[in-house]
Design an enzyme around this catalytic site. Structure first.
Site: not given
Ligand SMILES: *[C@@H]1O[C@H](CO)[C@@H](O)[C@H](O)[C@H]1NC(C)=O
Ligand SMILES: *[C@@H]1O[C@H](CO)[C@@H](O)[C@H](O)[C@H]1NC(C)=O
Ligand SMILES: *[C@@H]1O[C@H](CO)[C@@H](O)[C@H](O)[C@H]1NC(C)=O
Ligand SMILES: *[C@@H]1O[C@H](CO)[C@@H](O)[C@H](O)[C@H]1NC(C)=O
Ligand SMILES: *[C@@H]1O[C@H](CO)[C@@H](O)[C@H](O)[C@H]1NC(C)=O
Ligand SMILES: *[C@@H]1O[C@H](CO)[C@@H](O)[C@H](O)[C@H]1NC(C)=O
Ligand SMILES: *[C@@H]1O[C@H](CO)[C@@H](O)[C@H](O)[C@H]1NC(C)=O
Ligand SMILES: *[C@@H]1O[C@H](CO)[C@@H](O)[C@H](O)[C@H]1NC(C)=O
Ligand SMILES: *[C@@H]1O[C@H](CO)[C@@H](O)[C@H](O)[C@H]1NC(C)=O
Length: 792
Positions: A233, A266-268, A270
């Site tokens: 995401c 999750s994106d880092w 995020a």
């Protein structure tokens, strides 16, 4: 050193389907899920919680780590960037970027690129390669990450995504299809804090449900169908809610509608909440814990969110079990429990640090080994340079070729000009997010920056490859590197007048910022115009990650223009293959080049006023599906070079006088919607993937040399379709190889989804009543034949 064109048989229906279909059926997923359930039942609560966030203590050079559990022979999960190379590792290949692969319009080459990339990931002990980049798609031509993905057309991007997921996963390496979703600009992609300390949220991308389904979700759907094991995401908000805690996106769409059976990561940085995100459908928070815990931005939510949440009831143990099962299902699906799976390459942890802080800081902090004791990486490159070279040449688009400027024969004196022809002066690594090496004046732009970059072991620059060729044919090479001299018209070092001048110009692009100029970087226009003033015979080569305007394109002395995208480490060889005709160009633009930037559609949102309003950043996708060629078509704007366009050294026509035939496979009486009693499988409703019509035509090579071409099918929906449908959409393409004089039949098989629109009210794909128009041609504006057909 000619380069052999692999004669390629037509993409027949069975093969095309393979590129789409997953290597895994529903039974494989079900069996893997069963193993994951059994595994989960052996874990303590603490062990389960530890599955849901990264913990870099267990390190080993991975950018994301789920720690091992030796008691259960679980070897842990190592995640690495990214979509174009195994990043932060040595002795790896830097592949052509995603947009280069898309420009080949060749599912087979895209698969080969991905397969080689996946093989390197496995060799480095990476269990999850963070890619493909499915979004940004390119709503904005200046988007900083457009080069990582497959462009703004959902059908082309969808085919490329499917081939990439399969290519990587056929090595037993997981993919994380990213960035889900509407992450169309880098500017304010994440939240920030004002000078006075008040929080400002990330941009909110606000799109209607139909636009999401027919455009931005489309290639993600192909990813799920092809078996992608994880979805990442994105940073941004969607309709005011962060993508990583948005239940409509993560549950309703991904699980209920698309039947996704893997996990969401999750994106880092995020993740914005614990229980809220967990209950919305997020399974893994990355990067999670990074020692020392005062690492900037190392706040993490899931450990506490779960520990406290289980106590106060805001999270259930069922949900925790489900999270771990979703995370472990792909591990068993891809047989990553096998003792054959390599462990993470020990050199990578030092490289990760060296990339980040540099060797000198490592000496200061005492973490650097003595010279001679540096662990060196496993060399995983194999013969992948061959794949890089072939894909890069195939992804090079010939836009102009007057007076048969190309292919080159034996120019006596060749002038090589421009900052992009040369070795980058500061090493072959794009320093994370900054522009020190590649954004500086001199240096070949063979790849972009940020997480999608890679550490090249060596590159072949354009100058080097041209010199090698010149030696073979007895030519002389002279050059000027700096754009300053060219822009100033200073050619004092050049004598005599070259017979041929080749100008190499570039744009740098990187994660973290959007581009701010439509033109090629560093006064390129002045530089190019001055070379064209000097030279009777000028060829322009661009290396860029996407749309750039070409204000000098009509200069008469510019005989040829080649758009070579980001070609990867065989940059020079791949362009020489094209320049001298060892490879006949066949790349097609996967986006539109406007005459001027303002023609291109909605600008990137960039607020310049001081902001006290936390939610001020809003991007309203009010253009709906009308991005790229759909926008130019709808607004009746003439572009300079349109989506799908590209020239060859030969010529092609539709055979049989341009005849196009269309046949319904449903007896012209298909149901409007898929049968509601049939259950959703991985990839969504199975009937959406059934062929419902076939369009057939013939393609002829009418020129004197062999080559590939890419016939394309564009569909206009019937007038009964609700407002919002583009005038024409791409729904078929095949890259075919034809000897001079040869004719072949091409057929495009259309699936139910290809001829349906998304009805937001009933949440279903619907085939509209009335005549569809099927146009076949060689670009989004070059149609050679058409036919109408009713499907219901
Ligand atoms: C991270 O992993 C280390 C070593 O496996 C462990 O000691 C530590 O407790 C973990 N930290 C967190 C926050 O889970
Ligand atoms: C772990 O692997 C060893 C060696 O293959 C095997 O003997 C043992 O039963 C395995 N343990 C579990 C819990 O699977
Ligand atoms: C972004 O939001 C998160 C979660 O709300 C917060 O922890 C973090 O400090 C914020 N980052 C910035 C740069 O403001
Ligand atoms: C966003 O809001 C629009 C308009 O209310 C709605 O059509 C759409 O479904 C919403 N999208 C998401 C992802 O919530
Ligand atoms: C060249 O252009 C890039 C990208 O716009 C910029 O970052 C860099 O500073 C420029 N270099 C010079 C020497 O002007
Ligand atoms: C571009 O032009 C400006 C103004 O003429 C000049 O100051 C600058 O050095 C030039 N940059 C490059 C990279 O040529
Ligand atoms: C956004 O605005 C800032 C401040 O004016 C500027 O530095 C930056 O280049 C702009 N970014 C884009 C993508 O236009
Ligand atoms: C190409 O041909 C055109 C028309 O024949 C001529 O005007 C033009 O100067 C030629 N260009 C070059 C580069 O020779
Ligand atoms: C096709 O449709 C026609 C007319 O509705 C019908 O008579 C015929 O039986 C149908 N054929 C098949 C194979 O369903």
């Amino acid at each position: 050193m000619g380069f052999t064109i692999i004669s390629f048989t037509l993409c027949l229906a069975t093969w095309c389907n393979q590129a789409i279909a997953s290597s895994f059926g529903n039974d494989d997923w079900t069996n893997a899920a069963k193993k994951a359930r059994e595994f989960t039942s052996q874990l303590t609560i603490e062990e389960k919680i530890a599955f849901t966030y990264g913990n870099a203590t267990a390190g080993a050079g991975c950018i994301g780590v789920i720690p091992p559990i030796p008691r259960l022979n679980f070897t842990g999960v190592c995640m690495s960037d990214g979509p174009n190379a195994v990043n932060r590792a040595e002795f790896v290949t830097v592949f052509p970027s995603g947009i280069t692969a898309a420009a080949t319009w060749d599912r087979n080459l895209i698969y080969q690129r991905a397969h080689a990339l996946g093989e390197e990931a496995r060799g480095k002990g990476t269990k999850v390669l963070l890619g493909p980049a499915v979004g940004p798609m390119g709503r904005h031509g200046l988007g900083g990450r457009n080069w990582e993905g497959f462009g703004p057309d959902p059908f082309l991007a969808g085919e490329a995504t499917a081939a990439t997921v399969r290519g990587i996963q056929d090595n037993g390496v997981q993919t994380s299809s990213k960035h889900y979703i509407l992450n169309e600009q880098e500017t304010q992609r994440s939240n920030s804090t004002t000078e006075d300390g008040s929080p400002v949220d990330a941009i909110s991308s606000n799109a209607d449900d139909r636009t999401i389904h027919e455009l931005y979700l489309w290639p993600f759907t192909n990813a799920v169908k092809a078996g992608t094991t994880s979805i990442m995401c994105s940073y941004n908000r969607v309709n005011q809610t962060y993508a990583c805690e948005n239940p409509y996106l993560l549950k309703e769409i991904l699980r209920d509608e698309l039947g996704f059976a893997g996990y969401v990561v999750s994106d880092w940085f995020a993740t914005h909440s614990g229980a809220k995100a967990i209950n919305a459908g997020l399974e893994v928070e990355m990067p999670g814990y990074i020692p020392p815990s005062d690492y900037p931005g190392a706040s993490f939510f899931f450990k506490d969110g779960l520990t406290k949440g289980l106590e106060d009831g805001s999270v259930t143990e069922e949900r925790l079990n489900e999270m771990v099962q979703h995370i472990m299902t792909p591990y068993f699906l891809l047989k990553q429990d096998s003792p054959d799976f390599p462990s993470p390459d020990p050199s990578s942890s030092l490289i990760l640090l060296a990339n980040d802080v540099g060797l000198l800081s490592m000496i200061d902090s005492g973490v650097l080994p003595q010279p001679g004791q540096f662990p060196r990486g496993r060399d995983v490159r194999g013969n992948h340079a061959t794949v890089v070279r072939e894909v890069a040449a195939a992804g090079t688009v010939l836009l102009k070729n007057t007076n048969q400027t190309l292919p080159l024969r034996s120019p006596k004196v060749i002038g090589v000009f421009g900052n992009d022809a040369f070795e980058p002066p500061n090493g072959l690594v794009v320093q994370d997010f900054d522009r020190i090496s590649f954004g500086s004046n001199i240096g070949n732009a063979f790849i972009g920056g940020g997480s999608g970059t890679g550490r090249a072991t060596s590159i072949v620059t354009p100058l080097e490859a041209i010199r090698t060729k010149a030696k073979e044919i007895g030519s002389e090479v002279q050059y000027i590197a700096t754009n300053e001299l060219l822009a100033a018209g200073n050619f004092k070092s050049i004598y005599p007048l070259p017979d041929l001048c080749i100008v190499f110009q570039k744009t740098f692009a990187s994660e973290g910022s959007d581009r701010t100029s439509w033109e090629l970087d560093n006064n390129s226009t002045a530089a190019i115009k001055n070379v064209a003033k000097l030279c009777e015979n000028t060829v322009i080569v661009t290396h860029s990650g996407g749309v750039v305007t070409l204000p000098w394109a009509d200069e008469p002395k510019i005989g040829a223009i080649l758009v070579a995208h980001y070609p990867g480490e065989q940059s020079g060889n791949s362009i020489v293959d094209i320049l001298w005709g060892d490879v006949n160009p066949s790349g097609r633009l996967p986006y539109t080049i406007p005459i001027k930037g303002d023609d291109s559609g909605p600008p990137i949102v960039n607020l310049t006023e001081p902001l006290n309003d936390q939610g001020a950043w809003q991007a309203d996708f009010s253009e709906g599906q009308l991005i790229d060629y759909r926008h130019y078509d709808a607004m009746n704007i003439t572009p300079r070079y349109e989506f799908g366009f590209g020239l060859s050294y030969t010529s092609f026509e539709l055979g049989n006088g341009g005849e196009v035939e269309a046949k319904s496979l449903g007896n012209n009486s298909l149901s409007a919607k898929p049968n509601p009693d049939v259950k959703v499988e991985v990839g969504g409703h199975p009937e959406l993937w059934e062929d419902v019509a076939v369009v057939t035509s013939h393609v002829s090579n009418t020129g004197k040399v062999a080559g590939h071409t890419v016939p394309q099918l564009y569909v206009s929906f019937p007038s009964s379709t609700p407002r919002g449908a583009p005038l024409r959409v791409l729904r078929g393409f095949e890259r075919v190889y034809l000897a001079a004089g040869q004719t072949v039949e091409v057929s495009f098989r259309l699936k139910r989804r290809d001829v349906s629109y998304w009805d937001s009210d009933t949440k279903a794909w619907v085939i509209p009543e009335g005549d569809f128009t099927f146009r076949v041609g060689f670009s989004s504006r070059d149609f050679r034949g058409q036919v109408n057909l009713k499907l219901r």
